[in-house]
Design an enzyme around this catalytic site. Sequence first.
Site, PDB file in Angstrom:
ATOM      1  CG  ASN A 482     -21.514  45.914 -17.247  1.00 52.39           C
ATOM      2  OD1 ASN A 482     -22.149  46.003 -18.295  1.00 52.39           O
ATOM      3  ND2 ASN A 482     -21.484  46.881 -16.360  1.00 52.39           N
ATOM      4  CB  CYS A 528     -28.321  48.680 -17.326  1.00 53.66           C
ATOM      5  SG  CYS A 528     -26.953  48.821 -18.475  1.00 53.66           S
ATOM      6  CG  ASP A 536     -35.737  39.545 -17.860  1.00 62.86           C
ATOM      7  OD1 ASP A 536     -36.331  39.835 -16.809  1.00 62.86           O
ATOM      8  OD2 ASP A 536     -34.498  39.361 -17.900  1.00 62.86           O
ATOM      9  CG  ASP A 550     -23.814  49.161 -23.345  1.00 64.98           C
ATOM     10  OD1 ASP A 550     -24.567  49.866 -22.649  1.00 64.98           O
ATOM     11  OD2 ASP A 550     -22.958  48.399 -22.863  1.00 64.98           O
ATOM     12  CD  GLU A 616     -23.617  69.711 -32.325  1.00 67.79           C
ATOM     13  OE1 GLU A 616     -23.333  68.666 -32.909  1.00 67.79           O
ATOM     14  OE2 GLU A 616     -22.838  70.278 -31.508  1.00 67.79           O
TER      15      GLU A 616
HETATM   16  C1  DGJ Z   1     -22.554  49.069 -19.322  1.00 70.53           C
HETATM   17  C2  DGJ Z   1     -23.710  49.995 -19.501  1.00 70.53           C
HETATM   18  O1  DGJ Z   1     -24.602  49.496 -20.419  1.00 70.53           O
HETATM   19  C3  DGJ Z   1     -23.199  51.370 -19.884  1.00 70.53           C
HETATM   20  O2  DGJ Z   1     -24.265  52.224 -20.157  1.00 70.53           O
HETATM   21  C4  DGJ Z   1     -22.346  51.877 -18.778  1.00 70.53           C
HETATM   22  O3  DGJ Z   1     -23.115  52.076 -17.632  1.00 70.53           O
HETATM   23  C5  DGJ Z   1     -21.211  50.914 -18.509  1.00 70.53           C
HETATM   24  N1  DGJ Z   1     -21.685  49.576 -18.294  1.00 70.53           N
HETATM   25  C6  DGJ Z   1     -20.407  51.344 -17.315  1.00 70.53           C
HETATM   26  O4  DGJ Z   1     -19.466  50.431 -16.966  1.00 70.53           O
END
Ligand code: DGJ
Length: 733
Positions: A482, A528, A536, A550, A616
């Site tokens: 991240n 992710c 990639d 996201d 739902e």
């Molecule tokens: C970024 C991811 O893309 C989300 O789906 C989630 O896992 C968050 N990080 C968690 O911090």
Amino acid sequence: MSILYSEQEKVVTLHTASTTYQMKIDKYQRLLHLYYGVRIDDMDSSYYLQYSDRAFSGNIAEARYNRTYSLDVLPQEFPTYGMSDFRIPAIVVQYEDGSYALDLVYHSHKIYPGKYLLDGLPHTYEARDEVVDSLEIVLIDPVTKLEVTLLYSTFEKADVITRAVKVTNNGSQKVSLQKVMSASLDTMNREYDLIHFHGRHNMERQFERVRLSHQTAQFGSRRGTSSHQHNPFFILAEKETTESAGACFGMMLVYSGDFQATTELSQFETVRTQLGLGSEGFNYVLEASETFTAPEVLLSYSSKGLTTLTHQFHHLIRHHIVRGKYQYKRRPILVNNWEATYFDFDENKLLALADEAVDLGIEMLVMDDGWFGKRDNDQTSLGDWFVNQEKLPNGINHLVPQIHDKGLKFGIWFEPEMISEKSDLFKQHPEWHIHVPNRESVTSRHQYVSDLTRSDVRAYLYQVVSDILKKAPINYVKWDMNRSITNNYSLKLSPEEQGKFNYLYVKGLYELLERLTTDFPDVLFESCSGGGGRFDAGMLYYTPQIWTSDNTDAIERLTIQHGTSFGYPLSTQGAHVSAVPNHQTGRVTPLDTRAVVAYSGIFGYELDLTKLSIDEKEKIKEQTAFVKQHYDLLTNGTYYRLISPETQAGYVIWQLVSEERDESLLFIVKNKAQANTPFKMVRLKGLLEDNEYQVETYEKIITGRALMTQGLPIVETYRDYDATVLYIQKTTC
Ligand code: DGJ
């Protein structure tokens, strides 16, 4: 053999089913590029080479008195710097004496059956009934003996040629590599458009098509990951090229870090196209006898438009990049607790989600960020991969069997590459985070990146991740990342070696992933990076699926998934139904529409199942049943873009067709309501002309020919964001 060498003409020809690639060793032993395009047999394309005297285009020593011979004018297979080709070089080196000139002269070549291998880097592999042959051409600088080996493999049926480069220092002095592209391609200009996929976090891989101009077009990543901003995949298409007609070729890098893509329209209207590692921060010092390997590039050409090119890349990724148990195996429909709870969950909440999930036909519960250390927000604990006792007092080994007992699989989130300043790991090993001594580090999401160039860091991460995976029979890992990398530096590398840092980080990541995926072959890995920040082919070698974005808004996902589809198959794209108002955009879309969009990917949910209405829940049961019924078509069907988001038609329409062409799914999403709309028809694709098909909701049986030429009327609906998916089946009579 699909690779041929003509001794007489000194021409090397590579064939795939529909394409030919050709190069020539010329009279001065320089390697010229001759041709890449539609298949031509028994043909030496060197007839088109033009030798003409061009001012300011110098002549190499062997051609001193021949002013019509210049590297600057002729198409080069692997252009260098400082020896009279003034276009953009594929390789730049500097020797110990400070000079830069590199003259690559043909030395030898070999052709052999099978695929070349790249040590420590992801690469395509031979499989199924595909015929793969390889070629290695060795070029050597006569003065410094620097050796460049160009590697090629042909995937005949897939119509793909792969390329890679190795550079070996045969001299006794050090050489610094300042730029090494994986592929360079010189072609005549065909009024090309560059199609590339730019974006940002929450809006990845947006389609953009621009005409090449005499300004060099360059894009790439300096973030340590391939990035949300640009994808290491692009297409050059002739200006008339459409989805179903015209010439185009694409290049894709099998790599997950910094990259650079360049197109240069030269003074003589030729085009040079390159793809490879990013140059900034790259300075790879090669010791005597050392070899550097540049990552692989996939190259594919289509004379039948963009859809065919897409199919070629999809085929290659599905059958020759993705590996492991889940390559062809059905992936479970998951529910991920991230958007349902964020950090605010505990064992009871997870069990409650699991209870609902089972009833709804969902097959796996994924516990996302927040289960470890003291992680109640994004400011702490990355690196402390030990269960948070307050949230999971009985541990993972107690939670997982309970989930399994309910009939669900269990998945877990990690962000192994990161370290929080507020963590026990940081207290113990502050030297493990990437930083430059005596300089304040940049934080991003309050976190630092761990130095994966270090073997001790990789060993620790292997240990903690595998300890958790051994504690309980976990079925799935979401491998997140991240932030972008800054302060690029490793305490373990000498000053001279720092220019290797970015490359060694990515190789360190690959080594860690290789070990874990080999030792835990039953675990499904999904990668992710804040969604699709590292989407990639390199990551797909280790993880068969990637969280696409996201952004879970169905309408925004239309453009994200559309852009992604040009290079990457649906079987690699994670797509989930989330709650409304959508957490990223605030938009409210019907539950059906969210599912119609998410069907075109590896399907799942990302919402609080305990807060659903009865209505739902009924819909979700239908959706999970639909995915189970049509899984093969949804995941492996041939993909056609029929009406693209950029057309502003008010609809986005795409289609999937089974391999036998007896089944199809048609997806229609209204992304912009209009008043008093004209009648609209959509022409389907991929069906068999003479077959008769039953289209869901249409009474009449319609032939494939009619569906593909006359088309199918789009039944008007009035509301924004309505969507439908129609099942089409060949009639048995
Ligand atoms: C970024 C991811 O893309 C989300 O789906 C989630 O896992 C968050 N990080 C968690 O911090």
